[in-house]
Scaffold this motif. Sequence first.
Motif, PDB file in Angstrom:
ATOM      1  N   ARG A  72      -8.212  -0.860  29.239  1.00  0.00           N
ATOM      2  CA  ARG A  72      -9.077  -0.356  29.717  1.00  0.00           C
ATOM      3  C   ARG A  72     -10.488  -1.093  29.804  1.00  0.00           C
ATOM      4  O   ARG A  72     -11.354  -0.808  30.826  1.00  0.00           O
ATOM      5  CB  ARG A  72      -9.705   1.042  28.617  1.00  0.00           C
ATOM      6  CG  ARG A  72      -8.546   2.037  28.306  1.00  0.00           C
ATOM      7  CD  ARG A  72      -8.927   2.777  27.239  1.00  0.00           C
ATOM      8  NE  ARG A  72      -7.986   3.634  26.786  1.00  0.00           N
ATOM      9  CZ  ARG A  72      -7.880   4.627  26.058  1.00  0.00           C
ATOM     10  NH1 ARG A  72      -9.141   5.065  25.309  1.00  0.00           N
ATOM     11  NH2 ARG A  72      -6.864   5.118  25.503  1.00  0.00           N
ATOM     12  N   LYS A 112     -12.015  -1.631  38.537  1.00  0.00           N
ATOM     13  CA  LYS A 112     -11.244  -1.099  37.363  1.00  0.00           C
ATOM     14  C   LYS A 112      -9.814  -0.515  37.612  1.00  0.00           C
ATOM     15  O   LYS A 112      -9.660   0.567  38.605  1.00  0.00           O
ATOM     16  CB  LYS A 112     -12.178   0.228  36.875  1.00  0.00           C
ATOM     17  CG  LYS A 112     -11.567   1.016  35.551  1.00  0.00           C
ATOM     18  CD  LYS A 112     -12.677   2.056  34.896  1.00  0.00           C
ATOM     19  CE  LYS A 112     -11.966   2.820  33.926  1.00  0.00           C
ATOM     20  NZ  LYS A 112     -12.893   3.789  33.577  1.00  0.00           N
ATOM     21  N   THR A 115      -6.191   1.421  37.602  1.00  0.00           N
ATOM     22  CA  THR A 115      -6.017   2.799  37.131  1.00  0.00           C
ATOM     23  C   THR A 115      -4.887   2.800  36.024  1.00  0.00           C
ATOM     24  O   THR A 115      -3.687   2.138  36.604  1.00  0.00           O
ATOM     25  CB  THR A 115      -5.634   3.650  38.327  1.00  0.00           C
ATOM     26  OG1 THR A 115      -6.645   3.703  39.303  1.00  0.00           O
ATOM     27  CG2 THR A 115      -4.834   4.960  37.963  1.00  0.00           C
ATOM     28  N   ASN A 116      -5.090   3.197  34.829  1.00  0.00           N
ATOM     29  CA  ASN A 116      -3.951   3.174  33.875  1.00  0.00           C
ATOM     30  C   ASN A 116      -2.852   4.307  34.094  1.00  0.00           C
ATOM     31  O   ASN A 116      -1.795   4.051  33.577  1.00  0.00           O
ATOM     32  CB  ASN A 116      -4.640   3.239  32.674  1.00  0.00           C
ATOM     33  CG  ASN A 116      -5.473   2.223  32.247  1.00  0.00           C
ATOM     34  OD1 ASN A 116      -5.013   0.880  32.485  1.00  0.00           O
ATOM     35  ND2 ASN A 116      -6.580   2.203  31.792  1.00  0.00           N
ATOM     36  N   ASN A 120       4.029   6.360  36.568  1.00  0.00           N
ATOM     37  CA  ASN A 120       3.398   5.474  37.065  1.00  0.00           C
ATOM     38  C   ASN A 120       3.966   4.703  38.114  1.00  0.00           C
ATOM     39  O   ASN A 120       3.245   4.041  38.959  1.00  0.00           O
ATOM     40  CB  ASN A 120       2.724   4.665  35.927  1.00  0.00           C
ATOM     41  CG  ASN A 120       1.736   5.334  35.214  1.00  0.00           C
ATOM     42  OD1 ASN A 120       1.456   6.224  35.534  1.00  0.00           O
ATOM     43  ND2 ASN A 120       1.013   4.618  34.243  1.00  0.00           N
TER      44      ASN A 120
END
Length: 492
Positions: A93, A101, A103-104, A124
């Motif tokens: 994170r 950033k 995307t998890n 995912n």
Amino acid sequence: MTRSDASPRDTRDAATAHAWAALGGDPALLERVTYRPVSGGLPARLPVAELARATVGVCSLAAAELGARRSGGAVPAVRVDEGAVATAFVSERHLRIDGRKPTNFAPLSGFWRAADGWVRTHANYPHHRARLLTALGLPDDGGPDELATALAARPARAIQETVYAAGGLAVAVAEPGASEIPLAALPLIESRRAEEPAQRHLGEAPRPANGDLPASAVLPASAVLPARGALPARGALPARGVRVLDLTRVIAGPVATRTLALLGADVLRIDSPRLPEDPDAHADTGFGKRSAALDLAAPEDRRTFEALLADADVLVTGYRPGALDRFGLAPDALLERHPGLVVAQLCAWGWSGAWAGRRGFDSLVQAATGIAAIEAAADGRPGALPAQALDHGTGYLLAAAVLRALTERHDTGGGRHLRLSLAGTASWLTHGIAPAALADGPAHDPAPWLTETASDLGTLRHARSPIATPEDGPRDWARAPGRLGTDVPRWL
């Protein structure tokens, strides 16, 4: 580096002692570990902070023990900063790549209402997304709205079994105490010493698992397997000179091998060119390592892999039980061919039982073991731990187990076989750790534990390692992650 001014805390708590005992460590060494407390680092109903600090604490102690054994000195004291731990447990994170950033979780990964409860999906990877949609009869371009409608009409366990049968990933959210996973039977760490066989030539016909080591993989008859044992006196780092083949993906395994790289090991990650990987995940966990692509089903790549394995000290795998056996990589076959090798295995659901062969991720294990229900919101929607703590915690335990196995090999010789699972760590979290009376410390601030590093992937803002060493370092890796699969498959 800015550090907490709070006094270190004696760590002889139950969680640290339990993890160290599971690793086979000398209980007298527990007094060598202390913690610097912080407040509010990993807030949860379950004792996540206790799990996090214990896993990092025992990994730090195992590193200090190995370093002392190699240098011939006494095991020094180590101090773990809980601020570093809380920051590292959410390293994915904190990651930024040129300010971006990652995307998890993809749009189709998450909690969804079913006809009689909730399900958790994981989509995912493109192939998992495609299988989820196919299993539910949805079009390839189906989105969250279509998925929500399809799931709301079906019972949770029917969704779970239908999606798994299609090769996708979904689990029913279990109520506490009602999990299908036999949590009480899952050990935290399994470790056994393999009997070291006599040296022999690789050119002799090996006895592989499932009879599936092709002749094209066999090295010339003049190659003799070394009987690995004591490591030479260490240099600046406890694992300097240790060669680690890394066959792991996503978070837990890569966290373990990232930690071994921090401590000086030459870690070479091997991926199949036919399996997709998230480059952002590699940017987070690829520090300190090199990365090569080899197809173990291709004769030339297989010969290259076997040559690497012949000179490796450690093999770490993160695949389902039996998934690599067809390549002659079952533990017993490996330890017969490679005396003294440390074989460390990681899986999601444990090594026996009806779920052992299923694919899984931290978020799914949280859902299926009752953790998501325990952490539920006031409106009853399932919740999640403040970190992917099963992944990170298991990763540090796996690294600690490898370090302890190297210490034992240094003392007595012979190979070791280690097994851990995310579900085993979930069992420990839900049934084996009592909430501790944590000492007050300053409010957790991740800033001191974040840094920037230039890399081929861009400028990376990332979390430093929480591992404490006697010299109060290292706090960063010797090399940044490179592009996945682009390194030459050879040892340094």
